[in-house]
Scaffold this motif. Structure first.
Motif, PDB file in Angstrom:
ATOM      1  N   ASP A 167     -11.263  -7.003  14.946  1.00 33.98           N
ATOM      2  CA  ASP A 167     -10.421  -6.534  16.206  1.00 33.98           C
ATOM      3  C   ASP A 167     -10.925  -5.835  17.298  1.00 33.98           C
ATOM      4  OD1 ASP A 167      -7.982  -6.680  18.011  1.00 33.98           O
ATOM      5  OD2 ASP A 167      -6.888  -6.322  15.763  1.00 33.98           O
ATOM      6  N   LYS A 205      -5.290  -8.041   9.133  1.00 37.61           N
ATOM      7  CA  LYS A 205      -4.492  -8.675  10.665  1.00 37.61           C
ATOM      8  C   LYS A 205      -4.161 -10.152  10.576  1.00 37.61           C
ATOM      9  CE  LYS A 205      -4.226  -8.210  15.815  1.00 37.61           C
ATOM     10  NZ  LYS A 205      -4.721  -7.496  16.601  1.00 37.61           N
ATOM     11  N   HIS A 257      -0.797 -12.137  12.843  1.00 32.96           N
ATOM     12  CA  HIS A 257      -0.421 -11.942  14.357  1.00 32.96           C
ATOM     13  C   HIS A 257      -0.381 -13.002  14.372  1.00 32.96           C
ATOM     14  CE1 HIS A 257      -0.974  -9.558  18.255  1.00 32.96           C
ATOM     15  NE2 HIS A 257       0.120  -9.571  18.257  1.00 32.96           N
ATOM     16  N   ILE A 267      -1.017  -7.298   7.391  1.00 29.46           N
ATOM     17  CA  ILE A 267       0.000  -6.649   8.151  1.00 29.46           C
ATOM     18  C   ILE A 267       0.547  -8.022   9.239  1.00 29.46           C
ATOM     19  CG2 ILE A 267      -0.506  -4.882  10.983  1.00 29.46           C
ATOM     20  CD1 ILE A 267      -3.350  -4.627   9.380  1.00 29.46           C
ATOM     21  N   THR A 272       0.611  -6.317  14.522  1.00 29.89           N
ATOM     22  CA  THR A 272      -0.980  -5.379  14.861  1.00 29.89           C
ATOM     23  C   THR A 272      -0.601  -3.363  14.388  1.00 29.89           C
ATOM     24  OG1 THR A 272       0.004  -4.783  16.754  1.00 29.89           O
ATOM     25  CG2 THR A 272      -1.751  -6.371  17.217  1.00 29.89           C
ATOM     26  N   VAL A 273      -1.257  -3.290  14.313  1.00 34.31           N
ATOM     27  CA  VAL A 273      -0.980  -1.375  13.732  1.00 34.31           C
ATOM     28  C   VAL A 273      -0.205  -0.741  15.002  1.00 34.31           C
ATOM     29  CG1 VAL A 273      -2.012   0.362  12.658  1.00 34.31           C
ATOM     30  CG2 VAL A 273      -2.857  -1.912  11.930  1.00 34.31           C
ATOM     31  N   ASP A 302      -1.798   4.766   8.039  1.00 30.65           N
ATOM     32  CA  ASP A 302      -2.672   4.567   8.772  1.00 30.65           C
ATOM     33  C   ASP A 302      -3.966   5.156   8.475  1.00 30.65           C
ATOM     34  OD1 ASP A 302      -0.279   4.925  10.426  1.00 30.65           O
ATOM     35  OD2 ASP A 302      -0.755   3.384  11.879  1.00 30.65           O
ATOM     36  N   ILE A 305      -5.635   2.701   5.311  1.00 26.49           N
ATOM     37  CA  ILE A 305      -5.180   1.084   5.963  1.00 26.49           C
ATOM     38  C   ILE A 305      -6.649   0.119   5.768  1.00 26.49           C
ATOM     39  CG2 ILE A 305      -4.804  -0.722   7.670  1.00 26.49           C
ATOM     40  CD1 ILE A 305      -2.977   0.428   9.084  1.00 26.49           C
ATOM     41  N   THR A 354      -9.758  -7.668  10.182  1.00 27.23           N
ATOM     42  CA  THR A 354      -9.564  -6.161  10.124  1.00 27.23           C
ATOM     43  C   THR A 354      -8.321  -5.161  11.626  1.00 27.23           C
ATOM     44  OG1 THR A 354     -11.500  -5.379  11.912  1.00 27.23           O
ATOM     45  CG2 THR A 354     -12.022  -6.265  10.095  1.00 27.23           C
ATOM     46  N   ASN A 355      -7.363  -4.290  10.875  1.00 26.41           N
ATOM     47  CA  ASN A 355      -7.004  -3.628  12.031  1.00 26.41           C
ATOM     48  C   ASN A 355      -8.490  -3.114  12.834  1.00 26.41           C
ATOM     49  OD1 ASN A 355      -5.523  -2.025  13.363  1.00 26.41           O
ATOM     50  ND2 ASN A 355      -5.974  -0.731  12.122  1.00 26.41           N
ATOM     51  N   HIS A 399      -8.977  -2.308  16.540  1.00 28.36           N
ATOM     52  CA  HIS A 399      -7.818  -2.072  17.650  1.00 28.36           C
ATOM     53  C   HIS A 399      -6.908  -0.722  17.395  1.00 28.36           C
ATOM     54  CE1 HIS A 399      -4.080  -3.343  18.775  1.00 28.36           C
ATOM     55  NE2 HIS A 399      -4.169  -4.642  19.483  1.00 28.36           N
TER      56      HIS A 399
END
Ligand code: NG6
Ligand code: CA
Length: 493
Positions: A23, A115, A117, A147, A150-151, A228, A231, A257-258, A261
């Motif tokens: 991301d 992720k 979204h 997820i 987004t985080v 967090d 994650i 992946t997060n 971001h």
């Protein structure tokens, strides 16, 4: 003993596929692309496979790029494909024959981890307290652990096969993107409770979860809230489990992946370790995540017959709305490399992304300079999987598996890019035309030039890859020709 050729002849024709979407990772972020932060696992992937130097995401933000990848249709052909909130409906029509459908019907076990979204549930807002349908399972995935958005967006929970993981039914989740729900503190009302502050004027000041103010309001689901710092570990674990569970049959893992971001919260193992601040630390974490996947493939003995594709959904941004020190600690690291713009932009750094492809049984290591678009990943993978596509599937995607595998180095005829304002550009024979756009030219909050301009722009990317000299005035015939081609592609459906 088998020599190299014999091994190749024995190679399974249909590889497992692990597709890893990072991301907001820039073309200059990995050390194998000249980045300053060491990324040994990604460098290993590059060294054992093809490293692309002219590969593009369809768009310079997340939702549209992901939509294009999974549907093989340009996201700008459909209305609701901009950056989605966490309670968005699933924006891919369940009637659409997705890449996951193609792999599934070709006999692959299919999983989506990390992720997402792309929305979950019906139009009108997701209910996170019941089984959520439609979800990834309704567009071709056998398994989902995602997820939702987004985080930095609520709800701060994982969803596994339609159920919020760890939800206590006595503490139901409410989500709203317009007004406050419940009595949890918000960044706007209780800045003293915040451990990571939003950048001035940026937003990110709604419900505080784990000391981080998010976009959107939520209440409930306390037992289900993610941590967090954990994650990346969770995503690596769920991805590895999916791979291990499917080691005996062909599988397709779509993994988001997060990292990198915002909010950039690294596990303590990585915090402060890069010397380049929080953004550098989560690059280390991203590299570790990829290392876990490679390790899993190695330890199961299936690395040779697994095609690993690693790329990014859009280009980099340094300050994306939290005062996390990324700007202050950037130092000599250059996420955009020499390119103009960044995330959200129609200029090169918005969509020109790293792309690495490894398949030891078939792909020889090397650098791939061919012009390549992520829109073609759908049909390229479908061919490698032996999938047969129904009429009308993946309308904008082309089979480019020889390029994907490094067996041929032909440029795509053209590549189309999209920015946040939905302006399009077309790149063809080294020339790039940016259509006129009324959108803002510059976003001061993120310090990125967006590429919008009320007049046409034309750049010679061979001589001027940094898009400094607009040659539209000097080459009106070329402007007209590229504008005509772009309009023709728009009119195709
Ligand atoms: C923006 C957010 C940004 C990021 C982005 C989506 C603000 C000010 N900015 O609206 O932080 O979440 O949306 O990023 O809220 S993406 O990579 O998922 O497209
Ligand atoms: Ca992104």
């Amino acid at each position: 003993m088998l020599g190299g050729c014999a091994e190749r002849a024995d190679a399974p024709e249909r590889p497992n596929v692990v597709f890893i979407y990072a991301d907001d990772l820039g073309i200059g972020d990995l050390s194998c692309y000249g980045g300053r932060i060491p990324t040994p696992n990604l460098d290993r992937l590059a060294g054992e496979g093809q490293r692309f130097t002219n590969a593009y995401a369809t768009s310079s933000t997340s939702t549209p790029s992901r939509f294009g990848l999974l549907t093989g249709m340009y996201p700008w052909r459909q209305g609701n494909t901009g950056i989605r909130p966490g309670n968005s409906e699933l924006i891919i029509d369940t009637a659409c024959y997705t890449l996951a459908d193609a792999m599934h019907d070709a006999g692959y076990g299919t999983g989506a981890v990390g992720k997402w979204h792309l929305g979950l549930g019906p139009v009108g807002g997701t209910d996170f307290n019941v089984e959520i349908r439609p979800d990834a399972r309704d567009i071709g995935f056998d398994y989902e652990y995602v997820i939702p958005a987004t985080v930095d967006r609520v709800p701060c929970v994982f969803v596994e096969n339609g159920r919020v993981v760890g939800l206590d039914p006595a503490d139901p989740i409410t989500v709203d993107y317009h007004k406050k729900v419940g009595d949890w503190p918000t960044g706007r009302e209780n800045p003293e409770l915040v451990r990571m502050h939003p950048s001035p004027n940026h937003g990110h000041d709604n419900t505080i979860v784990n000391g981080i103010p998010r976009i959107g309001f939520m209440t409930g689901g306390r037992a289900a809230l993610w941590v967090d710092e954990g994650i990346a570990d969770t995503i690596a674990l769920k991805a590895s489990r999916f791979i291990a569970d499917h080691a005996e049959r062909p599988f397709f893992l779509y993994m988001g992946t997060n990292d990198v971001h915002v909010p950039r919260v690294a596990h303590p193992r990585f915090e402060g370790k890069s010397g380049y601040g929080s953004r550098g630390d989560v690059i280390l974490q991203l590299d570790w995540t990829v290392g876990r996947v490679l390790h899993t493939l190695d330890s199961l003995g299936i690395a040779d017959r697994t095609l690993v594709v690693f790329t990014s959904d859009n280009g980099p941004v340094i300050d994306d709305g939290y005062a996390d020190g990324a700007v202050e600690h950037l130092g000599d690291h250059t996420p955009m490399a020499t390119y103009r713009g960044g995330k959200y932009s129609l200029f090169e750094a918005g969509t020109r992304v790293p792309l690495l492809v490894r398949w030891p049984a078939r792909v020889r290591p090397g650098v791939q300079p061919a012009l390549f678009s992520q829109i073609d990943i759908y049909r390229s993978l479908a061919v490698l999987a032996g999938a047969e596509l129904p009429e009308g599937a993946a309308p904008d995607s082309r089979d480019r598996h020889p390029e994907l595998l490094g067996e041929r180095q032909e440029d795509r005829e053209y590549v189309i890019q999209q920015n946040l304002a939905n302006a399009l550009s077309i790149l063809c024979d080294g020339w790039k035309y940016l259509e006129p756009s009324k959108g803002p030219r510059y976003n001061a909050l993120v310090d990125i030039e967006l590429g919008n301009h009320p007049a046409p722009q034309l750049y010679d990317l061979v001589d001027d890859p940094g898009e400094r000299r607009n040659l539209a005035g000097e080459h009106p015939e070329r402007v007209a020709e590229l504008a005509r081609r772009l309009e023709a592609v728009k009119a195709e459906r």
